[in-house]
Design a protein around this motif. Structure first.
Motif, mmCIF file in Angstrom:
data_model
loop_
_atom_site.group_PDB
_atom_site.id
_atom_site.type_symbol
_atom_site.label_atom_id
_atom_site.label_comp_id
_atom_site.label_asym_id
_atom_site.label_seq_id
_atom_site.Cartn_x
_atom_site.Cartn_y
_atom_site.Cartn_z
ATOM 1 N N ASP A 65 17.819 22.899 -29.537
ATOM 2 C CA ASP A 65 17.473 23.112 -28.023
ATOM 3 C C ASP A 65 16.238 22.644 -27.623
ATOM 4 O OD1 ASP A 65 17.391 24.654 -25.589
ATOM 5 O OD2 ASP A 65 16.446 26.200 -26.263
ATOM 6 N N SER A 66 16.587 21.665 -26.603
ATOM 7 C CA SER A 66 15.556 20.580 -26.038
ATOM 8 C C SER A 66 15.729 20.255 -24.566
ATOM 9 C CB SER A 66 15.428 19.578 -26.801
ATOM 10 O OG SER A 66 14.685 18.578 -26.157
ATOM 11 N N SER A 67 14.811 20.403 -23.899
ATOM 12 C CA SER A 67 14.782 19.883 -22.515
ATOM 13 C C SER A 67 13.732 19.016 -22.107
ATOM 14 C CB SER A 67 14.853 21.098 -21.539
ATOM 15 O OG SER A 67 13.745 21.878 -21.685
ATOM 16 N N VAL A 68 13.801 18.267 -20.952
ATOM 17 C CA VAL A 68 12.914 17.162 -20.848
ATOM 18 C C VAL A 68 12.163 17.101 -19.472
ATOM 19 C CG1 VAL A 68 12.647 14.412 -20.753
ATOM 20 C CG2 VAL A 68 13.999 15.587 -22.546
ATOM 21 N N SER A 69 10.996 16.812 -19.362
ATOM 22 C CA SER A 69 10.266 16.962 -18.087
ATOM 23 C C SER A 69 9.316 15.660 -18.055
ATOM 24 C CB SER A 69 9.855 18.121 -17.559
ATOM 25 O OG SER A 69 8.726 18.624 -18.398
ATOM 26 N N VAL A 70 8.730 15.058 -17.243
ATOM 27 C CA VAL A 70 7.693 14.392 -16.989
ATOM 28 C C VAL A 70 6.212 15.004 -17.151
ATOM 29 C CG1 VAL A 70 6.573 12.557 -15.463
ATOM 30 C CG2 VAL A 70 8.978 12.636 -15.910
ATOM 31 N N PRO B 47 4.206 23.721 -18.668
ATOM 32 C CA PRO B 47 3.798 23.880 -17.030
ATOM 33 C C PRO B 47 3.717 25.473 -16.869
ATOM 34 C CG PRO B 47 5.538 22.297 -17.489
ATOM 35 C CD PRO B 47 5.315 22.964 -18.717
ATOM 36 N N LEU B 48 2.830 25.619 -15.931
ATOM 37 C CA LEU B 48 2.872 26.940 -15.186
ATOM 38 C C LEU B 48 3.986 27.250 -14.608
ATOM 39 C CD1 LEU B 48 -0.954 26.971 -13.870
ATOM 40 C CD2 LEU B 48 -0.070 27.835 -16.138
ATOM 41 N N GLU C 219 12.501 22.306 -15.459
ATOM 42 C CA GLU C 219 12.143 21.950 -14.188
ATOM 43 C C GLU C 219 10.579 21.796 -14.150
ATOM 44 O OE1 GLU C 219 13.831 20.852 -11.839
ATOM 45 O OE2 GLU C 219 15.899 21.484 -12.196
ATOM 46 N N GLU C 220 9.972 20.944 -13.662
ATOM 47 C CA GLU C 220 8.600 20.868 -13.408
ATOM 48 C C GLU C 220 8.336 20.006 -12.046
ATOM 49 O OE1 GLU C 220 4.609 18.897 -15.493
ATOM 50 O OE2 GLU C 220 6.787 18.649 -16.556
ATOM 51 N N GLU C 221 7.666 20.859 -10.969
ATOM 52 C CA GLU C 221 7.293 20.437 -9.982
ATOM 53 C C GLU C 221 6.055 19.229 -9.923
ATOM 54 O OE1 GLU C 221 8.626 21.023 -7.008
ATOM 55 O OE2 GLU C 221 9.968 22.433 -7.600
ATOM 56 N N GLY C 222 6.480 18.050 -9.405
ATOM 57 C CA GLY C 222 5.451 17.090 -9.158
ATOM 58 C C GLY C 222 5.205 16.279 -10.531
ATOM 59 N N GLY C 223 5.593 16.713 -11.687
ATOM 60 C CA GLY C 223 5.396 15.970 -12.813
ATOM 61 C C GLY C 223 3.947 15.896 -13.335
#
Length: 200
Positions: free
Chosen positions: A7-12, A133-134, A195-199
């Motif tokens: 189980d993995s997901s990706v964000s900047v 991320p918050l 999901e991550e707003e703004g990275g």
């Protein structure tokens, strides 16, 4: 088994080079010298995994294939992104100019402006624990992944290439394309986008 080990997901997370520099010279301006050869470009992003997988487990492939899957997905994505960014006419026309032929008083030559991805050069260099991320709604744990891709360039300004590549790969990862490429590389990979707003 309590945990899905894949189980993995990706964000900047950020766009800095692996050494934390801003890839500009001391005056804040890009170098005017052009380079031909292999250019390693480090970048970083975060993944969200089950809490049953540690950063060390991922880095050394203990009980999971996440590192292999990320490198396979990055290989496909970087190849695609480099083609989109550097092979289009806008990049070449904005950057091309006439250079004098050394020792020749005849006509000038045009810069070749070649940027290509060196296939299968993407590598995951490090994986460390970081706070999630918050605004993340995912459960589990977050890890910072330090990766590197090698670009083969001809007659290019290295800083210009890095500064064009980094936000482009960032946007691609943020939009979910790395997850798609990981699934293309390994259809059995069970990842979900974080999901991550703004990275940042």
């Amino acid at each position: 088994d309590c945990c899905d080990r894949n189980d993995s997901s990706v964000s900047v997370l950020d766009l800095l080079g692996a050494d934390g520099d801003d890839m500009n010279n001391e005056n804040g301006m890009s170098s005017v010298e052009n380079f031909t050869g292999d250019l390693p470009v480090p970048f970083r992003f975060t993944i969200n995994t089950s809490s049953g997988i540690s950063a060390t487990d991922i880095l050394f492939a203990r009980g999971n294939d996440l590192k292999r899957d990320m490198e396979g997905g990055l290989d496909l994505l970087v190849s695609e992104v480099v083609g989109e960014k550097f092979q289009n006419s806008d990049w070449k026309e904005n950057k091309r100019f006439l250079l004098p032929i050394v020792g020749n008083e005849g006509p000038n030559r045009r810069r070749q402006l070649l940027v290509q991805y060196q296939s299968r050069s993407c590598s995951v260099e490090d994986v460390v624990d970081v706070p999630c991320p918050l605004n993340s709604v995912q459960s589990g744990a977050c890890r910072r992944v330090s990766a590197e891709a090698t670009l083969s360039i001809v007659d290019e300004n290295t800083n210009d290439v890095r500064q064009a590549f980094l936000p482009t790969i960032s946007d691609a990862i943020r939009s979910g394309r790395l997850e798609e490429k990981i699934r293309e590389y390994n259809p059995d990979h069970g990842s979900q986008l974080l999901e991550e707003e703004g990275g940042n």
